[in-house]
Design a protein around this motif. Structure first.
Motif, PDB file in Angstrom:
ATOM      1  N   UNK A  92       0.825  -1.219   0.000  1.00 13.11           N
ATOM      2  CA  UNK A  92       0.000   0.000   0.000  1.00 13.11           C
ATOM      3  C   UNK A  92       0.859   1.269   0.000  1.00 13.11           C
ATOM      4  N   UNK A  93       1.861   1.287  -0.842  1.00 13.00           N
ATOM      5  CA  UNK A  93       2.743   2.449  -0.939  1.00 13.00           C
ATOM      6  C   UNK A  93       2.152   3.434  -1.959  1.00 13.00           C
ATOM      7  N   UNK A  94       1.995   4.675  -1.540  1.00 13.05           N
ATOM      8  CA  UNK A  94       1.476   5.703  -2.444  1.00 13.05           C
ATOM      9  C   UNK A  94       2.559   6.107  -3.428  1.00 13.05           C
ATOM     10  N   UNK A  95       2.173   6.632  -4.594  1.00 15.28           N
ATOM     11  CA  UNK A  95       3.171   6.950  -5.625  1.00 15.28           C
ATOM     12  C   UNK A  95       4.273   7.882  -5.156  1.00 15.28           C
ATOM     13  N   UNK A  96       3.943   8.880  -4.318  1.00  9.84           N
ATOM     14  CA  UNK A  96       4.961   9.835  -3.902  1.00  9.84           C
ATOM     15  C   UNK A  96       5.998   9.235  -2.959  1.00  9.84           C
ATOM     16  N   UNK A  97       5.746   8.054  -2.413  1.00 10.16           N
ATOM     17  CA  UNK A  97       6.680   7.424  -1.468  1.00 10.16           C
ATOM     18  C   UNK A  97       7.433   6.237  -2.077  1.00 10.16           C
ATOM     19  N   UNK A  98       7.324   6.055  -3.371  1.00 11.43           N
ATOM     20  CA  UNK A  98       7.915   4.864  -3.987  1.00 11.43           C
ATOM     21  C   UNK A  98       9.434   4.842  -3.889  1.00 11.43           C
ATOM     22  N   UNK A  99      10.100   5.998  -4.114  1.00 13.12           N
ATOM     23  CA  UNK A  99      11.570   6.005  -4.056  1.00 13.12           C
ATOM     24  C   UNK A  99      12.053   5.601  -2.673  1.00 13.12           C
ATOM     25  N   UNK A 100      11.391   6.115  -1.630  1.00  9.17           N
ATOM     26  CA  UNK A 100      11.779   5.756  -0.262  1.00  9.17           C
ATOM     27  C   UNK A 100      11.564   4.255  -0.021  1.00  9.17           C
ATOM     28  N   UNK A 101      10.454   3.741  -0.524  1.00 10.01           N
ATOM     29  CA  UNK A 101      10.160   2.317  -0.334  1.00 10.01           C
ATOM     30  C   UNK A 101      11.179   1.443  -1.062  1.00 10.01           C
ATOM     31  N   UNK A 102      11.545   1.845  -2.282  1.00 13.62           N
ATOM     32  CA  UNK A 102      12.553   1.096  -3.032  1.00 13.62           C
ATOM     33  C   UNK A 102      13.879   1.105  -2.277  1.00 13.62           C
ATOM     34  N   UNK A 103      14.231   2.273  -1.735  1.00 13.56           N
ATOM     35  CA  UNK A 103      15.480   2.391  -0.980  1.00 13.56           C
ATOM     36  C   UNK A 103      15.459   1.491   0.257  1.00 13.56           C
ATOM     37  N   UNK A 104      14.337   1.478   0.966  1.00 11.85           N
ATOM     38  CA  UNK A 104      14.225   0.648   2.167  1.00 11.85           C
ATOM     39  C   UNK A 104      14.319  -0.837   1.813  1.00 11.85           C
ATOM     40  N   UNK A 105      13.713  -1.199   0.709  1.00 12.08           N
ATOM     41  CA  UNK A 105      13.773  -2.596   0.264  1.00 12.08           C
ATOM     42  C   UNK A 105      15.220  -2.979  -0.054  1.00 12.08           C
ATOM     43  N   UNK A 106      15.942  -2.089  -0.729  1.00  8.91           N
ATOM     44  CA  UNK A 106      17.340  -2.370  -1.064  1.00  8.91           C
ATOM     45  C   UNK A 106      18.215  -2.450   0.180  1.00  8.91           C
ATOM     46  N   UNK A 107      17.924  -1.599   1.183  1.00  6.04           N
ATOM     47  CA  UNK A 107      18.708  -1.611   2.418  1.00  6.04           C
ATOM     48  C   UNK A 107      18.582  -2.936   3.165  1.00  6.04           C
ATOM     49  N   UNK A 108      17.446  -3.614   2.986  1.00  8.40           N
ATOM     50  CA  UNK A 108      17.250  -4.882   3.705  1.00  8.40           C
ATOM     51  C   UNK A 108      18.224  -5.959   3.257  1.00  8.40           C
ATOM     52  N   UNK A 109      18.868  -5.745   2.092  1.00  9.84           N
ATOM     53  CA  UNK A 109      19.845  -6.736   1.614  1.00  9.84           C
ATOM     54  C   UNK A 109      21.061  -6.824   2.516  1.00  9.84           C
ATOM     55  N   UNK A 110      21.284  -5.768   3.328  1.00  9.37           N
ATOM     56  CA  UNK A 110      22.444  -5.754   4.218  1.00  9.37           C
ATOM     57  C   UNK A 110      22.108  -6.207   5.629  1.00  9.37           C
ATOM     58  N   UNK A 111      20.872  -6.625   5.850  1.00  7.34           N
ATOM     59  CA  UNK A 111      20.476  -7.069   7.189  1.00  7.34           C
ATOM     60  C   UNK A 111      21.265  -8.303   7.597  1.00  7.34           C
ATOM     61  N   UNK A 112      21.496  -8.439   8.903  1.00  5.95           N
ATOM     62  CA  UNK A 112      22.293  -9.566   9.411  1.00  5.95           C
ATOM     63  C   UNK A 112      21.638 -10.897   9.069  1.00  5.95           C
ATOM     64  N   UNK A 113      20.297 -10.948   9.156  1.00  5.61           N
ATOM     65  CA  UNK A 113      19.607 -12.212   8.873  1.00  5.61           C
ATOM     66  C   UNK A 113      19.810 -12.652   7.426  1.00  5.61           C
ATOM     67  N   UNK A 114      19.898 -11.630   6.521  1.00  2.00           N
ATOM     68  CA  UNK A 114      20.095 -11.945   5.108  1.00  2.00           C
ATOM     69  C   UNK A 114      21.493 -12.499   4.874  1.00  2.00           C
ATOM     70  N   UNK A 115      22.490 -11.863   5.486  1.00  2.00           N
ATOM     71  CA  UNK A 115      23.868 -12.347   5.317  1.00  2.00           C
ATOM     72  C   UNK A 115      24.019 -13.761   5.855  1.00  2.00           C
TER      73      UNK A 115
END
Length: 806
Positions: A92-115
């Motif tokens: 439920x991400x509104x269009x004006x918040x998409x860049x922030x959401x994409x950035x947050x999704x990309x940041x999750x790649x560095x989470x400890x659980x992912x590594x």
């Protein structure tokens, strides 16, 4: 919808194969199948510090409205690893918040659980990340559909789970779902005949029959495209009532699976093969020796016409849950196409008993069966030549590994797999067929052509006792002779007090009579071990501990008198009325010769497998040296084909697959299956005796013994055996032979009168009861039991271990 595309943002249907990550690739494949997928864009391989500009504008021109933002990693939703739930999903991400959401999704790649997940299951850290921006729908129902049972591995079912509203409650495990199991009357999941079983929340989340059919049809289409079982997410748009597909990925656990697929009408048995390959096998063994067992039998059948010239090889060996089975339906080809080979004989040689009458298929015309019969029986009595050929092959086989890299070693193994291992198995079948045929003839003659009775089995056991010159018995004979050489000499103290490895090294380097004897012994038997056909099992030459410990026990124990009965000179026991003593004397003499032949052939086949063990060990070390595997043991949990992918740099996810398989391996070792199944066999719990004290197995080696139970599941368990105990094990195996000098008797779950350990037990007059399903579970270490190897009875005398004598 606007046709928009940049170098870094592309519509899902225009995604180039190999780009965009696993999740995007799955959605793209669904669109190519013309299944309905909500509009989606893919932001290609970015990181939080460098995302494309103008994402919001692109989205407004493309689809507009609220969106779901989801990861699509290079290691995500593949066969090797799913990475389910490891990265961020934002709804439920509104269009004006998409860049922030994409950035947050990309940041999750560095989470400890992912590594941690990547390191453990993918074997790599830091794969590429893309992001999917997909139009949100307001669902009335949402859920998943599995195109096979993800737990049991059954391929003739689909499982649908559904919840009201968004499906994230289902995948997160926070909501009770309506569950539907769709079973197919035929073997084809695209078939029309369905049986639907429902359970769960059928009030709040029920699914109509029309929707179930639409889900089934779409999932079947996708599965046919992928060629493997899938896990698909779906939702029904509440505004249009249209089914939308949200995700498609392999069922990771089933991608790991190597289970066979058989028809429900095929007869599958654990008998016979369970003695040669007890417990679970590793994928490397399955793809080498397991495959050769089926290929070799097909070659043998072709040699006398049981398989026609242009006919493809049927599957003789199946694999379920890591354990090997024989396909009895394929074995019946001999009964149908060879004159003199009967359905009853096939069942006796494999199952040890005759099944009630049933249809095995049409027989070939009499002339063809006659010709095949002449070829079969002519080959049957050519066993001497087959053994000589196998001996030359076994002793001449050496797989070169020195100075080679992993890929080259693997190439040598693959080449010799076909030219050496397949041929060795074919020769073993041809040589040991004489033993099987003579034993069937003996059983049927003793029973007068009627059903095989307990009395017939008892007489067979007696007639096959004390055969001289059996290769498997030579292990215990050699240890006993070595013990007698050492007993009372200066070596005795150092051997009794020394560590196993030190004793082994001392004897190998000692020029005394004992040292020379031990060197000859290891040269002859050092390639053998417990579960010796499994490539992962170390041979005695590599791990001699329990061999040395058995030698120590024999030094302290008076030698057991072996029961010897020369072939052809046996006193014929009292026979049932109407049975010809002269016929029995001749057939039993041939059967006893067959026992020696089969054991010699088996030893030579194990020598061939030993050569492959050495090559596999070198390969696993080279894979670690080259950085392709983190540890050598993981190589055994990949198939030859998967190792080839690994060495050619196409092995993404294989380390995780190997680790998952290894974690399951101990559990699979403990599984027990019925002797006979129609279609896919299911594990079964051991049956408890009705009165709690008496159980009946198969009489294997005569005699009565009482003693404390010692349940033996491993080498370590065996080394704990004390003199006079009753050894309870899943199977008889030549690897247990050194311990026979300590025990008063033995009980096994698998195995009959012709198993390798049974032959040795009869030679030494040790009582043995075989075929007692669940013995390792029902009987506990410390119980006191009485076993009668003459009638197969096991009686529990006391459930508590008596205190040790002081």
């Amino acid at each position: 919808m606007s046709q928009i595309k940049t170098s870094r943002i592309v519509p899902i249907e225009q995604l180039t194969p190999g780009s965009g990550g696993g999740k995007a690739a799955g959605l793209s494949a669904l669109t190519r199948l013309e299944l309905s997928v909500p509009p989606a864009l893919v932001v290609l391989e970015s990181d939080p510090t460098d995302i494309p500009e103008g994402i919001e504008d692109f989205w407004l021109k493309f689809a507009g409205g609220t969106a779901a933002v989801r990861s699509s990693g290079s290691d995500e939703d593949g066969e090797g690893a799913s990475a389910a739930g490891q990265y961020e999903t934002l709804l439920n991400i509104s269009p004006e918040n998409l860049s922030k959401a994409v950035c947050k999704c990309l940041e999750s790649a560095d989470a400890e659980r992912v590594e941690t997940y990547e390191r453990e299951l993918s074997g790599t850290v830091g794969g590429h990340m893309s992001v999917i921006i997909q139009k949100m729908i307001c669902p009335s129902r949402a859920g998943v559909i599995f195109t096979a049972d993800p737990i049991s591995g059954e391929r003739d079912v689909m499982i649908v789970e559904a919840v009201a509203g968004l499906g994230d409650e289902l995948v997160s495990g926070h909501a009770e779902a309506a569950r539907y199991v769709i079973r197919f009357a035929g073997a084809d999941i695209a078939g029309d005949s369905l049986v639907i079983e429902s359970s769960g929340d059928l009030n709040g989340a029920s699914v109509s029959e029309n929707l179930l059919e639409e889900l089934r049809a779409g999932a079947a289409l996708a599965t046919a495209e992928w060629g493997i079982p899938l896990d698909l997410e779906w939702a029904v748009d509440s505004r249009t009532d249209e089914l939308q597909w949200l995700q498609a990925r392999p069922i990771t656990a089933l991608s790991d699976s190597l289970d066979s697929i058989v028809r429900p009408d095929e007869l599958i048995t654990r008998c016979n093969i369970g003695e040669m390959m007890p417990g679970a096998v590793t994928p490397l063994t399955l793809s080498t020796f397991g495959k050769s067992l089926s290929t070799g039998l097909a070659h043998y059948y072709r040699s006398f016409g049981a398989i026609r010239r242009n006919e493809p090889d049927p599957s003789f060996i199946e694999n379920f849950e890591g354990q090997l089975f024989m396909n009895l339906s394929s074995m019946y080809l001999m009964s149908r196409r060879v004159l003199g080979a009967t359905q009853e004989g096939t069942e006796l040689s494999i199952l040890g008993s005759v099944l009630p009458p049933h249809d095995i298929g049409p027989k070939s015309n009499p002339v063809v069966r006659l010709i095949n019969g002449i070829r079969y029986f002519g080959g049957l009595f050519a066993w001497k030549g087959k053994v000589k050929m196998l001996e030359r092959l076994a002793k001449g086989c050496n797989i070169e590994t020195d100075g080679l890299n992993a890929a080259d070693i693997l190439s040598r193994i693959r080449a010799d797999h076909g030219s050496v291992m397949d041929k060795a198995v074919t020769l073993h079948y041809a040589a040991s067929a004489f033993s099987g045929a003579m034993n069937v003839a003996l059983a049927m003659t003793l029973s007068g052509g009627n059903d095989i009775t307990d009395e017939s089995r008892r007489l067979m056991t007696e007639l096959l006792s004390g055969v001289e010159g059996v290769e498997s018995a030579a292990v215990l004979e050699g240890l006993e002779e070595l013990a007698s050489i050492i007993r009372g000499t200066s070596l005795e103290t150092s051997i009794m007090e020394g560590a196993s490895r030190d004793v082994h090294d001392t004897l190998l380097n000692d020029d005394s009579t004992a040292g020379r004897f031990y060197a000859v012994f290891m040269e002859r038997h050092g390639h053998r071990c417990i579960r010796e056909a499994e490539l992962r099992e170390p041979e005695w030459a590599l791990q001699p501990a329990h061999l040395v410990e058995s030698l120590k026990a024999l030094i302290q124990t008076p030698p057991r008198k072996k029961k010897v009965l020369q072939a052809g000179s046996a006193e014929i026991p009292v026979l049932p009325e109407g049975v010809n003593p002269k016929a029995i004397k001749w057939i039993s003499g041939q059967a006893r010769t067959g026992v020696r032949t089969r054991e010699k052939s088996k030893s030579l086949l194990i020598l061939v497998i030993h050569k492959f063990k050495l090559a596999a060990r070198a390969l696993s070390q080279r894979l670690v040296d080259e950085g392709l595997l983190p540890e050598t043991d993981l190589a055994y949990f990949l198939t030859l084909e998967e190792l080839e992918r690994l060495t050619s740099e196409r092995g993404e996810g294989l380390i995780g697959r190997a680790r998952r398989r290894r974690r399951l391996y101990p559990e699979r070792m403990e599984l027990r299956f019925p002797d006979l199944s129609h279609g896919r066999p299911a594990p079964e719990a051991p049956a408890l005796p009705e009165d709690g004290t008496n159980m009946t197995g198969i009489p294997v080696s005569r005699g009565v013994a009482e003693g404390m139970v010692r349940v033996v599941k491993s080498r370590e368990d065996a080394e704990s055996l004390e003199n006079g105990e009753i050894m309870v094990a899943q199977f008889t195996d030549i690897g247990w032979t050194p311990f026979y000098g300590r025990v008063a008797g033995m009980v096994t779950e698998i195995g009959g009168a012709l198993s390798h350990g049974s032959v040795v037990a009869r030679e030494y007059g040790m009582p043995l009861v075989g075929g007692l399903s669940g013995a390792c579970t029902v009987l506990n270490t410390g119980m006191r039991v009485r076993i009668n190897g003459g009638n197969g009875m096991v009686t529990v005398l006391d459930g508590e271990r008596e205190p040790a004598a002081v």
